[in-house]
Structure formats: structure tokens, C-alpha cells
Design a protein around this motif. Sequence first.
Motif, PDB file in Angstrom:
ATOM      1  N   VAL A   1      42.485  35.229  31.528  1.00  0.00           N
ATOM      2  CA  VAL A   1      43.884  34.769  31.482  1.00  0.00           C
ATOM      3  C   VAL A   1      44.694  35.754  30.642  1.00  0.00           C
ATOM      4  CG1 VAL A   1      45.438  32.909  30.821  1.00  0.00           C
ATOM      5  CG2 VAL A   1      43.152  32.379  31.686  1.00  0.00           C
ATOM      6  N   VAL A   2      45.752  36.305  31.261  1.00  0.00           N
ATOM      7  CA  VAL A   2      46.648  37.238  30.580  1.00  0.00           C
ATOM      8  C   VAL A   2      48.074  36.696  30.677  1.00  0.00           C
ATOM      9  CG1 VAL A   2      45.170  39.237  30.964  1.00  0.00           C
ATOM     10  CG2 VAL A   2      46.866  38.613  32.691  1.00  0.00           C
ATOM     11  N   LYS A   3      49.009  37.475  30.170  1.00  0.00           N
ATOM     12  CA  LYS A   3      50.407  37.020  30.130  1.00  0.00           C
ATOM     13  C   LYS A   3      50.965  36.776  31.534  1.00  0.00           C
ATOM     14  CE  LYS A   3      54.877  38.222  28.122  1.00  0.00           C
ATOM     15  NZ  LYS A   3      55.634  39.228  27.346  1.00  0.00           N
ATOM     16  N   GLY A   4      50.606  37.622  32.465  1.00  0.00           N
ATOM     17  CA  GLY A   4      51.147  37.471  33.818  1.00  0.00           C
ATOM     18  C   GLY A   4      50.393  36.493  34.684  1.00  0.00           C
ATOM     19  N   GLY A   5      49.288  35.962  34.221  1.00  0.00           N
ATOM     20  CA  GLY A   5      48.497  35.018  35.021  1.00  0.00           C
ATOM     21  C   GLY A   5      47.004  35.235  34.791  1.00  0.00           C
ATOM     22  N   ARG A   6      46.242  35.053  35.858  1.00  0.00           N
ATOM     23  CA  ARG A   6      44.788  35.202  35.775  1.00  0.00           C
ATOM     24  C   ARG A   6      44.349  36.439  36.540  1.00  0.00           C
ATOM     25  NH1 ARG A   6      42.280  29.147  36.753  1.00  0.00           N
ATOM     26  NH2 ARG A   6      43.142  28.178  34.861  1.00  0.00           N
ATOM     27  N   ARG A   7      43.393  37.149  35.967  1.00  0.00           N
ATOM     28  CA  ARG A   7      42.803  38.309  36.640  1.00  0.00           C
ATOM     29  C   ARG A   7      41.368  37.978  37.032  1.00  0.00           C
ATOM     30  NH1 ARG A   7      44.806  43.680  33.261  1.00  0.00           N
ATOM     31  NH2 ARG A   7      47.057  43.392  33.642  1.00  0.00           N
ATOM     32  N   LEU A   8      41.079  38.128  38.309  1.00  0.00           N
ATOM     33  CA  LEU A   8      39.758  37.777  38.840  1.00  0.00           C
ATOM     34  C   LEU A   8      38.923  39.047  39.004  1.00  0.00           C
ATOM     35  CD1 LEU A   8      37.799  35.699  40.152  1.00  0.00           C
ATOM     36  CD2 LEU A   8      38.920  36.214  42.330  1.00  0.00           C
ATOM     37  N   ARG A   9      37.712  39.002  38.496  1.00  0.00           N
ATOM     38  CA  ARG A   9      36.765  40.105  38.682  1.00  0.00           C
ATOM     39  C   ARG A   9      35.395  39.529  39.017  1.00  0.00           C
ATOM     40  NH1 ARG A   9      36.657  44.286  33.882  1.00  0.00           N
ATOM     41  NH2 ARG A   9      36.316  42.384  32.662  1.00  0.00           N
ATOM     42  N   PHE A  10      34.523  40.411  39.479  1.00  0.00           N
ATOM     43  CA  PHE A  10      33.159  40.004  39.828  1.00  0.00           C
ATOM     44  C   PHE A  10      32.176  40.702  38.887  1.00  0.00           C
ATOM     45  CE2 PHE A  10      35.546  39.436  43.728  1.00  0.00           C
ATOM     46  CZ  PHE A  10      35.126  38.184  44.139  1.00  0.00           C
ATOM     47  N   ARG A  11      31.164  39.954  38.478  1.00  0.00           N
ATOM     48  CA  ARG A  11      30.104  40.506  37.633  1.00  0.00           C
ATOM     49  C   ARG A  11      28.779  40.416  38.389  1.00  0.00           C
ATOM     50  NH1 ARG A  11      28.678  37.214  32.377  1.00  0.00           N
ATOM     51  NH2 ARG A  11      27.759  35.884  33.979  1.00  0.00           N
TER      52      ARG A  11
ATOM     53  N   VAL B   1      32.995  43.157  44.992  1.00  0.00           N
ATOM     54  CA  VAL B   1      31.561  42.910  44.822  1.00  0.00           C
ATOM     55  C   VAL B   1      30.772  44.199  44.941  1.00  0.00           C
ATOM     56  CG1 VAL B   1      29.559  41.690  45.746  1.00  0.00           C
ATOM     57  CG2 VAL B   1      31.773  40.535  45.634  1.00  0.00           C
ATOM     58  N   THR B   2      31.105  45.030  45.939  1.00  0.00           N
ATOM     59  CA  THR B   2      30.359  46.280  46.135  1.00  0.00           C
ATOM     60  C   THR B   2      30.501  47.214  44.943  1.00  0.00           C
ATOM     61  OG1 THR B   2      32.271  47.172  47.346  1.00  0.00           O
ATOM     62  CG2 THR B   2      30.501  46.180  48.641  1.00  0.00           C
ATOM     63  N   GLY B   3      31.724  47.270  44.386  1.00  0.00           N
ATOM     64  CA  GLY B   3      31.944  48.107  43.205  1.00  0.00           C
ATOM     65  C   GLY B   3      31.140  47.617  42.009  1.00  0.00           C
ATOM     66  N   ALA B   4      31.063  46.294  41.844  1.00  0.00           N
ATOM     67  CA  ALA B   4      30.285  45.738  40.730  1.00  0.00           C
ATOM     68  C   ALA B   4      28.796  46.044  40.904  1.00  0.00           C
ATOM     69  CB  ALA B   4      30.500  44.229  40.655  1.00  0.00           C
ATOM     70  N   ILE B   5      28.302  45.980  42.132  1.00  0.00           N
ATOM     71  CA  ILE B   5      26.879  46.265  42.390  1.00  0.00           C
ATOM     72  C   ILE B   5      26.573  47.731  42.106  1.00  0.00           C
ATOM     73  CG2 ILE B   5      25.120  46.410  44.202  1.00  0.00           C
ATOM     74  CD1 ILE B   5      26.397  43.877  45.425  1.00  0.00           C
ATOM     75  N   GLN B   6      27.461  48.630  42.536  1.00  0.00           N
ATOM     76  CA  GLN B   6      27.232  50.056  42.292  1.00  0.00           C
ATOM     77  C   GLN B   6      27.235  50.379  40.789  1.00  0.00           C
ATOM     78  OE1 GLN B   6      26.336  52.354  44.473  1.00  0.00           O
ATOM     79  NE2 GLN B   6      26.342  50.773  46.064  1.00  0.00           N
ATOM     80  N   LYS B   7      28.137  49.759  40.052  1.00  0.00           N
ATOM     81  CA  LYS B   7      28.163  49.971  38.598  1.00  0.00           C
ATOM     82  C   LYS B   7      26.887  49.441  37.948  1.00  0.00           C
ATOM     83  CE  LYS B   7      33.172  49.969  37.854  1.00  0.00           C
ATOM     84  NZ  LYS B   7      34.299  49.264  37.199  1.00  0.00           N
ATOM     85  N   ALA B   8      26.407  48.290  38.428  1.00  0.00           N
ATOM     86  CA  ALA B   8      25.180  47.717  37.875  1.00  0.00           C
ATOM     87  C   ALA B   8      23.980  48.616  38.167  1.00  0.00           C
ATOM     88  CB  ALA B   8      24.956  46.322  38.456  1.00  0.00           C
TER      89      ALA B   8
END
Length: 221
Positions: free
Chosen positions: A27-37, A59-66
Motif C-alpha cells: 500500500v502506497v500513497k497512490g493505492g496498492r502495488r501488486l507484485r508476485f513472489r 510471474v515469469t520475471g519473478a521465476i527468472q529472478k529466483a
Amino acid sequence: MKKGKAPMREAKEFEEEVIQIDRVTRVVKGGRRLRFRATVAIGNKKGKVGVGIGKSTEVTGAIQKAISQAKKTMVKVPMVEQTIPHRVQVKFKSAKMLIMPACPGTGIIAGGPLRKICELAGIKDILAKCLGNNNRVTNSQAAMIALGQLKEIPWIAKKQEAAAAKKKADDEKARAARQAEQEAKAVKAPEKTAAPAQNKEIKKEVSAEKTAPAKQDKKAE
């Protein structure tokens, strides 16, 4: 248009297994930011295994980072045949984990992320128990700590080296025996083929001798 051949895919060095994918909101000032882990485990099934966690808006970006993080935190697991060398008990945050060696044919008696991690490490016989926590991320981190605490036992390592050397020597002897057998067959083959030709020549000579007196008798008459 001519259809070209599909490019050959290179064999992957490590196999990948997704343990868990979570949606994380901030939750930030402009609203909610959604990310995947994403929590991903990788291994070559020959004693190397790693676990990584990555976050991204996709999702694909999170998997590659993991996966990239897991490659940086690889652990070499010492093994005795297809199991671990000794018992280990660890506590990480609220997770308690116990892993023990098992007899051949037992299989992987473990649940949750530990089963996937053991499969990727190449362990086929193990007894394990997770206590105090059901969080997959925490349990996977505790499993990596437990596997990292395993140590090689010197006399078992020497025994494995001796067994590997004996197996290599036996394979060389078997290969030499097969080669000698093939050479012996190759030497015998020409002798067998030459014998029928000689028999044919002898038969021709005998038939010629039998027909010669008969012709002489006819001329005399």
C-alpha cells in the motif's frame, strides 16, 4: 516459403521446480502495488541444489529472478550411495527440520518443499520431518541449511573411491575380453570361407579323373 528445421534446444544444466508463487501487495500513497513472489528450487540431480526467491510484476520475471538467485546460493550435498551420510537437525525461525539417512529402497519419506529439493539434489533414500511450521518458504530455507550442514565421512569417501576404481577396472577388463573375442571371430571367418573353395576344387579334380578313362575307352572302341 520453405520451412526450415527447428533449432536444437540446448540441454539445461539444472532442472527447475517451482515451490510456491504468492501475490504480494504494498500500500502506497497512490493505492496498492501488486507484485508476485516466486520460490524456485534448482538442481542437477548429482549433488548440487539451490533455492532462490524472486519478486516482479510478472510471474515469469519473478521465476527468472529466483532462478538466478538460486544459482548464486548452490550447495554441494555429500552422499553415500543414494542417501545422506549422517543425521542433521536444524531450527530456522519457527521451522524445525530433522533429516536422517535411510536404507536402499526406502525412497524419499518427506513432504512439502523438502521432497522437491531432495529430488533435485539426487537423493533417493531419506527420512525427514518438518516440525512447527507449514510455511513453504521458511521450510525450504531450513532444508537448505540442513543440507549445507552435511559433511563427508572420510572412511566412507575412501570406500566409495575404491568401489569406483574397482568398477572402472572391471569395465576395462570386460571391454578387453569383448575386443579379443571379436578379433578371434575375425581370424576364424576367412578360414571357414576358404575351406568350401578348396573342397570344390577337389571335387572338380575327382570328376575330371573319372570322366577321362571313359573317354579313352570310347576312342579305343
